[in-house]
Design a protein around this motif. Sequence first.
Motif, PDB file in Angstrom:
ATOM      1  N   ARG A 206       0.657  -1.338  -0.057  1.00  0.00           N
ATOM      2  CA  ARG A 206       0.278   0.179  -0.074  1.00  0.00           C
ATOM      3  C   ARG A 206       0.720   1.567  -0.303  1.00  0.00           C
ATOM      4  NH1 ARG A 206      -5.564   0.816   2.340  1.00  0.00           N
ATOM      5  NH2 ARG A 206      -5.941   2.843   2.333  1.00  0.00           N
ATOM      6  N   TYR A 207       2.530   1.015  -0.012  1.00  0.00           N
ATOM      7  CA  TYR A 207       2.816   2.569   0.474  1.00  0.00           C
ATOM      8  C   TYR A 207       4.492   1.926  -0.304  1.00  0.00           C
ATOM      9  CZ  TYR A 207       0.009   2.692   4.491  1.00  0.00           C
ATOM     10  OH  TYR A 207      -1.074   3.019   6.131  1.00  0.00           O
ATOM     11  N   GLU A 208       4.516   3.607  -1.096  1.00  0.00           N
ATOM     12  CA  GLU A 208       5.622   3.813  -0.848  1.00  0.00           C
ATOM     13  C   GLU A 208       6.601   5.373  -0.797  1.00  0.00           C
ATOM     14  OE1 GLU A 208       5.369   4.534  -5.449  1.00  0.00           O
ATOM     15  OE2 GLU A 208       4.614   6.200  -5.615  1.00  0.00           O
ATOM     16  N   LEU A 209       8.261   5.879  -0.802  1.00  0.00           N
ATOM     17  CA  LEU A 209       8.515   6.600  -0.461  1.00  0.00           C
ATOM     18  C   LEU A 209       8.743   7.581  -1.368  1.00  0.00           C
ATOM     19  CD1 LEU A 209       9.059   7.554   2.845  1.00  0.00           C
ATOM     20  CD2 LEU A 209      11.403   6.852   2.307  1.00  0.00           C
ATOM     21  N   ILE A 210       8.509   9.101  -1.165  1.00  0.00           N
ATOM     22  CA  ILE A 210       9.051  10.196  -1.807  1.00  0.00           C
ATOM     23  C   ILE A 210       9.590  11.024  -0.919  1.00  0.00           C
ATOM     24  CG2 ILE A 210       8.294  11.779  -3.985  1.00  0.00           C
ATOM     25  CD1 ILE A 210       6.259   9.444  -4.631  1.00  0.00           C
ATOM     26  N   ASP A 211      11.218  10.992  -1.517  1.00  0.00           N
ATOM     27  CA  ASP A 211      11.045  12.051  -0.624  1.00  0.00           C
ATOM     28  C   ASP A 211      11.163  12.391   1.116  1.00  0.00           C
ATOM     29  OD1 ASP A 211      12.626  13.261  -2.849  1.00  0.00           O
ATOM     30  OD2 ASP A 211      10.787  14.768  -3.614  1.00  0.00           O
ATOM     31  N   GLY A 212      10.925  10.485   1.258  1.00  0.00           N
ATOM     32  CA  GLY A 212      10.924  10.471   2.736  1.00  0.00           C
ATOM     33  C   GLY A 212       9.877  10.740   3.270  1.00  0.00           C
ATOM     34  N   GLU A 213       8.893  10.763   2.642  1.00  0.00           N
ATOM     35  CA  GLU A 213       7.019  11.317   3.137  1.00  0.00           C
ATOM     36  C   GLU A 213       6.616   9.628   2.183  1.00  0.00           C
ATOM     37  OE1 GLU A 213       5.031  14.530   1.340  1.00  0.00           O
ATOM     38  OE2 GLU A 213       6.582  15.787   1.857  1.00  0.00           O
ATOM     39  N   LEU A 214       6.154   9.281   3.445  1.00  0.00           N
ATOM     40  CA  LEU A 214       4.967   8.104   3.165  1.00  0.00           C
ATOM     41  C   LEU A 214       3.871   8.392   2.341  1.00  0.00           C
ATOM     42  CD1 LEU A 214       5.513   5.090   3.742  1.00  0.00           C
ATOM     43  CD2 LEU A 214       3.918   5.704   5.615  1.00  0.00           C
ATOM     44  N   ARG A 215       4.146   8.469   1.049  1.00  0.00           N
ATOM     45  CA  ARG A 215       2.947   8.028   0.569  1.00  0.00           C
ATOM     46  C   ARG A 215       1.680   6.589   0.609  1.00  0.00           C
ATOM     47  NH1 ARG A 215       5.495  12.047  -1.318  1.00  0.00           N
ATOM     48  NH2 ARG A 215       4.565  13.740  -2.460  1.00  0.00           N
ATOM     49  N   ASP A 216       0.434   6.700   0.783  1.00  0.00           N
ATOM     50  CA  ASP A 216      -0.639   5.788   0.713  1.00  0.00           C
ATOM     51  C   ASP A 216      -1.167   5.811  -1.065  1.00  0.00           C
ATOM     52  OD1 ASP A 216      -2.730   4.097   0.736  1.00  0.00           O
ATOM     53  OD2 ASP A 216      -3.318   5.099   2.225  1.00  0.00           O
ATOM     54  N   THR A 217      -0.370   4.406  -1.413  1.00  0.00           N
ATOM     55  CA  THR A 217      -0.911   4.844  -2.774  1.00  0.00           C
ATOM     56  C   THR A 217      -2.370   4.047  -3.108  1.00  0.00           C
ATOM     57  OG1 THR A 217      -0.347   1.970  -3.317  1.00  0.00           O
ATOM     58  CG2 THR A 217       1.197   3.823  -3.342  1.00  0.00           C
ATOM     59  N   GLU A 218      -3.586   4.108  -2.025  1.00  0.00           N
ATOM     60  CA  GLU A 218      -4.522   3.754  -2.595  1.00  0.00           C
ATOM     61  C   GLU A 218      -5.242   2.805  -3.361  1.00  0.00           C
ATOM     62  OE1 GLU A 218      -6.295   7.718  -3.434  1.00  0.00           O
ATOM     63  OE2 GLU A 218      -4.948   8.602  -2.108  1.00  0.00           O
ATOM     64  N   PRO A 219      -4.676   1.474  -3.378  1.00  0.00           N
ATOM     65  CA  PRO A 219      -5.094   0.081  -4.224  1.00  0.00           C
ATOM     66  C   PRO A 219      -6.567  -0.320  -3.860  1.00  0.00           C
ATOM     67  CG  PRO A 219      -4.147  -0.129  -2.207  1.00  0.00           C
ATOM     68  CD  PRO A 219      -3.451   0.943  -1.933  1.00  0.00           C
ATOM     69  N   THR A 220      -7.475   0.988  -4.161  1.00  0.00           N
ATOM     70  CA  THR A 220      -8.396   0.089  -4.427  1.00  0.00           C
ATOM     71  C   THR A 220      -9.264  -1.036  -5.277  1.00  0.00           C
ATOM     72  OG1 THR A 220      -9.919   1.457  -5.960  1.00  0.00           O
ATOM     73  CG2 THR A 220      -9.327   2.420  -3.546  1.00  0.00           C
ATOM     74  N   GLY A 221     -10.368  -1.548  -5.113  1.00  0.00           N
ATOM     75  CA  GLY A 221     -10.562  -2.704  -6.065  1.00  0.00           C
ATOM     76  C   GLY A 221     -10.582  -2.287  -7.268  1.00  0.00           C
ATOM     77  N   PRO A 222     -10.825  -0.955  -7.829  1.00  0.00           N
ATOM     78  CA  PRO A 222     -11.056  -1.331  -9.493  1.00  0.00           C
ATOM     79  C   PRO A 222      -9.578  -1.000  -9.770  1.00  0.00           C
ATOM     80  CG  PRO A 222     -12.836  -0.170  -8.353  1.00  0.00           C
ATOM     81  CD  PRO A 222     -12.395  -0.845  -7.166  1.00  0.00           C
ATOM     82  N   HIS A 223      -8.777   0.052  -9.194  1.00  0.00           N
ATOM     83  CA  HIS A 223      -6.922   0.767  -9.287  1.00  0.00           C
ATOM     84  C   HIS A 223      -6.778  -0.981  -8.887  1.00  0.00           C
ATOM     85  CE1 HIS A 223      -3.522   1.482  -8.267  1.00  0.00           C
ATOM     86  NE2 HIS A 223      -3.170   2.439  -8.427  1.00  0.00           N
ATOM     87  N   GLU A 224      -6.481  -1.625  -8.285  1.00  0.00           N
ATOM     88  CA  GLU A 224      -6.441  -3.063  -8.049  1.00  0.00           C
ATOM     89  C   GLU A 224      -6.123  -4.040  -9.788  1.00  0.00           C
ATOM     90  OE1 GLU A 224      -3.237  -4.578  -6.850  1.00  0.00           O
ATOM     91  OE2 GLU A 224      -3.502  -1.967  -6.610  1.00  0.00           O
ATOM     92  N   SER A 225      -8.037  -4.077  -9.929  1.00  0.00           N
ATOM     93  CA  SER A 225      -8.504  -4.656 -11.037  1.00  0.00           C
ATOM     94  C   SER A 225      -7.354  -3.659 -12.593  1.00  0.00           C
ATOM     95  CB  SER A 225      -9.748  -4.557 -11.228  1.00  0.00           C
ATOM     96  OG  SER A 225     -10.543  -5.027 -12.267  1.00  0.00           O
ATOM     97  N   THR A 226      -7.332  -2.608 -12.605  1.00  0.00           N
ATOM     98  CA  THR A 226      -7.263  -2.007 -13.411  1.00  0.00           C
ATOM     99  C   THR A 226      -5.439  -2.744 -13.361  1.00  0.00           C
ATOM    100  OG1 THR A 226      -8.421  -0.347 -13.837  1.00  0.00           O
ATOM    101  CG2 THR A 226      -6.207  -0.097 -15.101  1.00  0.00           C
ATOM    102  N   ALA A 227      -5.070  -2.750 -13.005  1.00  0.00           N
ATOM    103  CA  ALA A 227      -3.244  -2.830 -12.605  1.00  0.00           C
ATOM    104  C   ALA A 227      -3.258  -4.692 -13.019  1.00  0.00           C
ATOM    105  CB  ALA A 227      -2.886  -2.910 -11.138  1.00  0.00           C
ATOM    106  N   GLY A 228      -3.656  -5.496 -12.669  1.00  0.00           N
ATOM    107  CA  GLY A 228      -3.881  -6.353 -12.791  1.00  0.00           C
ATOM    108  C   GLY A 228      -4.635  -7.051 -14.762  1.00  0.00           C
ATOM    109  N   LYS A 229      -5.119  -6.227 -14.864  1.00  0.00           N
ATOM    110  CA  LYS A 229      -5.337  -6.881 -16.285  1.00  0.00           C
ATOM    111  C   LYS A 229      -4.437  -5.855 -17.426  1.00  0.00           C
ATOM    112  CE  LYS A 229     -10.488  -5.778 -15.772  1.00  0.00           C
ATOM    113  NZ  LYS A 229     -11.730  -5.099 -16.571  1.00  0.00           N
TER     114      LYS A 229
END
Length: 200
Positions: A23-46
């Motif tokens: 769910r997380y990545e780091l950009i310049d020391g700031e924690l970012r929530d990649t917000e992996p919702t169901g539609p987001h993950e479905s699109t990435a999977g396709k």
Amino acid sequence: MTYTPPKLLSFEEFLNQYADDPRYELIDGELRDTEPTGPHESTAGKVAGRLFAEILRLNLRWTIPKNCLIRPPDTEATALRPDVIVLDEADLAEEPLWEKQPILTSGKAIRLVAEVVSTNWQDDYARKVEDYALLGIPEYWIADFRGLGGIAFIGKPKQPTFTVCQLINGEYRQQQYRLGESITSPLFPELALRLNDILP
């Protein structure tokens, strides 16, 4: 009222706390929530499925790992977690951390990265365009199935957009596609793909 800036994390602190949490990545020391919702993950999977089918068809020694971090060179506290990444297995031997952790420290093995846009769209359209170009990644896809990107990036009226970025002389040349249009990939020239095919 006092403003308290968020606590910045080092790369090592991020690995200790969040390396196994997709769910997380780091950009310049700031924690970012990649917000992996169901539609987001479905699109990435396709997207991953279409790419893997083409890799198999072409009999390439390329792979799409389930989880992977990129630590761009010359950064102290950045760990990018692409939604989809295509790696050349022959070049993974040169990655010093790969045997023990799914972490890449250069772009040598990376053939393509795809990001599915969420509400932190600025990272996908601006920051990652720069980072991925500096890493020398030949192709970068931005799948914005909800039309979240800023008008400067996807135009007006805002609508679902698929952007293919091709690295030429160290910079990405971008080509945008809308619903119903055939997407052209320099890396996979025979791939039959439209934005409609990857909608959740």
